[in-house]
Structure formats: C-alpha cells, structure tokens
Design an enzyme around this catalytic site. Structure first.
Site, PDB file in Angstrom:
ATOM      1  N   HIS A  13    -126.555  15.938   8.155  1.00 39.07           N
ATOM      2  CA  HIS A  13    -127.902  16.313   7.710  1.00 39.07           C
ATOM      3  C   HIS A  13    -128.283  17.767   7.988  1.00 39.07           C
ATOM      4  CE1 HIS A  13    -128.658  15.538  11.981  1.00 39.07           C
ATOM      5  NE2 HIS A  13    -129.777  16.217  11.845  1.00 39.07           N
ATOM      6  N   GLY A  15    -126.156  20.377   7.522  1.00 37.89           N
ATOM      7  CA  GLY A  15    -125.366  21.262   6.678  1.00 37.89           C
ATOM      8  C   GLY A  15    -126.085  21.682   5.418  1.00 37.89           C
ATOM      9  N   LEU A  16    -125.409  22.479   4.608  1.00 38.81           N
ATOM     10  CA  LEU A  16    -125.985  22.994   3.366  1.00 38.81           C
ATOM     11  C   LEU A  16    -126.484  21.871   2.465  1.00 38.81           C
ATOM     12  CD1 LEU A  16    -126.469  25.104   1.100  1.00 38.81           C
ATOM     13  CD2 LEU A  16    -124.032  24.914   0.557  1.00 38.81           C
ATOM     14  N   TYR A 138    -107.587  20.161   2.492  1.00 40.97           N
ATOM     15  CA  TYR A 138    -108.949  19.692   2.231  1.00 40.97           C
ATOM     16  C   TYR A 138    -108.982  18.799   0.999  1.00 40.97           C
ATOM     17  CZ  TYR A 138    -113.949  19.945   1.074  1.00 40.97           C
ATOM     18  OH  TYR A 138    -115.242  19.648   0.770  1.00 40.97           O
ATOM     19  N   LYS A 142    -110.071  14.788   0.583  1.00 42.85           N
ATOM     20  CA  LYS A 142    -111.119  14.333  -0.333  1.00 42.85           C
ATOM     21  C   LYS A 142    -110.582  13.310  -1.339  1.00 42.85           C
ATOM     22  CE  LYS A 142    -114.842  16.389   1.054  1.00 42.85           C
ATOM     23  NZ  LYS A 142    -116.030  15.596   1.468  1.00 42.85           N
ATOM     24  N   PRO A 165    -118.820  17.656  -6.922  1.00 45.76           N
ATOM     25  CA  PRO A 165    -119.565  18.867  -7.266  1.00 45.76           C
ATOM     26  C   PRO A 165    -118.659  20.091  -7.402  1.00 45.76           C
ATOM     27  CG  PRO A 165    -119.747  18.454  -4.922  1.00 45.76           C
ATOM     28  CD  PRO A 165    -118.909  17.335  -5.490  1.00 45.76           C
ATOM     29  N   ASN A 167    -118.609  24.437  -6.831  1.00 43.54           N
ATOM     30  CA  ASN A 167    -119.024  25.219  -5.668  1.00 43.54           C
ATOM     31  C   ASN A 167    -120.541  25.139  -5.492  1.00 43.54           C
ATOM     32  OD1 ASN A 167    -116.364  26.613  -6.533  1.00 43.54           O
ATOM     33  ND2 ASN A 167    -116.775  27.456  -4.522  1.00 43.54           N
ATOM     34  N   TRP A 204    -111.640  39.705  -2.475  1.00 42.90           N
ATOM     35  CA  TRP A 204    -110.279  39.184  -2.443  1.00 42.90           C
ATOM     36  C   TRP A 204    -109.774  38.950  -3.863  1.00 42.90           C
ATOM     37  CZ3 TRP A 204    -108.530  35.251   1.780  1.00 42.90           C
ATOM     38  CH2 TRP A 204    -108.692  35.835   3.048  1.00 42.90           C
ATOM     39  N   ARG A 211    -115.597  30.928 -11.374  1.00 40.00           N
ATOM     40  CA  ARG A 211    -116.170  29.868 -10.549  1.00 40.00           C
ATOM     41  C   ARG A 211    -117.469  29.360 -11.165  1.00 40.00           C
ATOM     42  NH1 ARG A 211    -111.857  29.834  -9.086  1.00 40.00           N
ATOM     43  NH2 ARG A 211    -110.953  30.086  -7.004  1.00 40.00           N
TER      44      ARG A 211
END
Length: 306
Positions: A13, A15-16, A138, A142, A165, A167, A204, A211
């Site tokens: 809760h 986090g973003l 990661y 998922k 989702p 990004n 980078w 994106r």
C-alpha cells in the site's frame, strides 16, 4: 459485486501503485481498507502471511507488492527480483485460496511478453518467445504468478484476475538513481540538470527504444474496476494505447520544465526491449479506458518535484 463495507486488503500500500489504489478506494467510499506495514508483516514469510489472513475476514485482495525497478536494478539485483517476487506472490495467492478470499487482482508487467513479438502485444502472446535478458528474473516471477492464478482458477474455481500494465508513473514513484524506472529517472535527471545548470543529460542506449506509460491513478482505477467486473478472460492488458521513444520523452520533459540542454546517448548501455506497446482492446471491450493524459500527468509530477 462488492459493497462499500467489503474488506479489501491492498498489499504494497505504500508503493507507487498501492498508494494510488488506497487513495482511489477511499475516494469511492470503501470503509474497510486493510493495510499493513512490511515491518509488521514480511510478505515473504509464508507462515506469517497465512496467520495474518486467518485472523482477517478478507473479501478481496489487490496485490501491488513486490520488488521493482528499472534496467540497472533488474540487472544488479537479479536474485532479489526473482526470489522476492516469487515468494511474495505465492504466499498471497495461496493464502487467498486457503482462506476463501472471493476475488484477487494480481498485477503483472509488460515485461512478461517476449522480447521480439508482434506489436501491439496481445495477451495470447505470453510464452511465445524468449524474454528480454535485462529483466528476465522479474518477468519469470511475474509469469509464474499469472500461471499460479490460472491454475487455482482451473482447479478450484477461484476468481483470480491478472492485469498486465505497461510502464507506470505517478506521484509516489521511486526516484532513486539506481532503482527507478526510465520515466522517473528522466524526470529526476532533467530537474537536477536545471537546478545545477548542467549543459547535458545522459540517456542509456540509443534513445530509440519506445515505451508506453500509464499514470498510477489510471492503473488504480483499472484494478478496482476489474475487481468488481465479471470477465470471461482472466488476463487483461492495461495500457494507455500510446508510445514514443525514450529520446522524445526526454525532450518532452525538458520542454515542460522550460530547460534547454544537450541530450547525450550512451550507446554502450542496454536499450532493453525495443518496443512494448500493449493491445488493450480487451479492457476497452469491458468498458475501461485510461482517463489521464500524458500532458496532465507529467505536469502534476513536475509541479511536485520541481
């Protein structure tokens, strides 16, 4: 499907995405939002998670918990990214089943899809090719979470949905230089350059990788919408239906903060997946679409962090 008195547990809760979900639930009048600090409950501890669920009469769960980050963090902390995410999601999903939780929203990521796949990316492209190496641990975690939900649904008739989702960015993003995703990293670099009157910022890769980004408040809206919505499909892409190059995002941010400086491309660094535009037609079919424009979302963040 849920009354305003339903008890909804929001994992992650602070986090973003989790903080946006809590904010949205409150605005909609939900009265029993269950939250717990990770210092009080380590979601990687199976016994503690099971005991927590046993003590609560939870109606629904939205799992926004996990270890996340950009290319640098994914490469440097590969073990943590696969272990933490596997363990957290396994414990939560299993605890939901053991304690007869009616509904679960599990959040995936567009990184689950193959590196070289057709664009826009449809849900059925999952496991149709090789993953991008920089975020493979990661992504594997998922994918395992999606397949775990799918297996419980098949074997036990549960109602566990997986939202995928693109990004995500927002007010409560991670602006750590080493761990943030590309968009908050660009915002931080640009604002820092202006404050320190730097003549350039460095990106980078080639800058040509594209994106798709979505405001965290839109993703929160989608989570609650699909928590209540009956759907035939259990894996649904959630995107903004728009993408552009990382170089153009940088130019847009610099224009928004009214600062002119050179953009240097460090082509020795990885690009990541070249393009990850999602096909979000299934979400649209069920009546959900994003509401926050990139211009409005970016303005609100720059206002806060400038």
């Amino acid at each position: 499907m849920f009354s305003k008195n339903a008890k909804i547990f929001v994992a992650g809760h602070k986090g973003l995405v989790g903080s946006s979900i809590v904010k949205k639930l409150i605005s909609l009048g939900y009265k029993k939002i269950l939250k717990i600090d990770k210092k009080k409950l380590d979601l990687r501890d199976q016994n503690k998670v099971l005991n927590f669920f046993k003590k609560q009469n939870i109606d629904a769960v939205i799992n926004a918990a996990g270890t996340v980050g950009g290319i640098a963090a994914n490469n440097k902390y590969r073990a943590e990214f696969i272990y933490d995410n596997l363990t957290i999601q396994n414990n939560i999903i299993n605890a939901c089943y053991k304690n007869k939780v009616k509904s679960l929203i599990f959040l995936g990521s567009s990184s689950i899809y193959p590196k070289n796949t057709k664009i826009p990316i449809k849900e059925e492209y999952l496991l149709s090719g090789y993953l991008e190496k920089t975020n493979e641990p990661y992504a594997v975690a998922k994918i395992a979470g999606i397949k775990l939900c799918e297996s419980y649904n098949y074997q036990y008739g549960t109602n566990y949905k997986c939202l995928i989702p693109c990004n995500v960015y927002g007010q409560n993003d991670n602006y750590d230089k080493q761990k943030s995703h590309f968009f908050p990293a660009l915002i931080l670099k640009s604002i820092t350059a202006k404050k320190k009157n730097k003549k350039f910022i460095t990106l980078w890769g080639s800058g040509r990788a594209r994106r798709e980004i979505l405001h965290s408040d839109d993703l929160a809206d989608a989570c609650i919408y699909f928590l209540k919505k009956r759907t035939k499909e259990k894996i649904i892409n959630i995107g903004s239906n728009f993408d552009m190059t990382i170089l153009n995002y940088a130019k847009l941010i610099l224009k928004e903060i009214d600062y002119d400086c050179e953009i240097i491309l460090d082509k020795r660094k990885p690009n990541g997946t070249f393009r990850k535009l999602l096909d979000s037609s299934k979400a649209k079919k069920y009546g959900w679409e994003p509401k926050i424009s990139l211009k409005d979302g970016l303005k609100s963040i720059i206002k806060k962090y400038s």
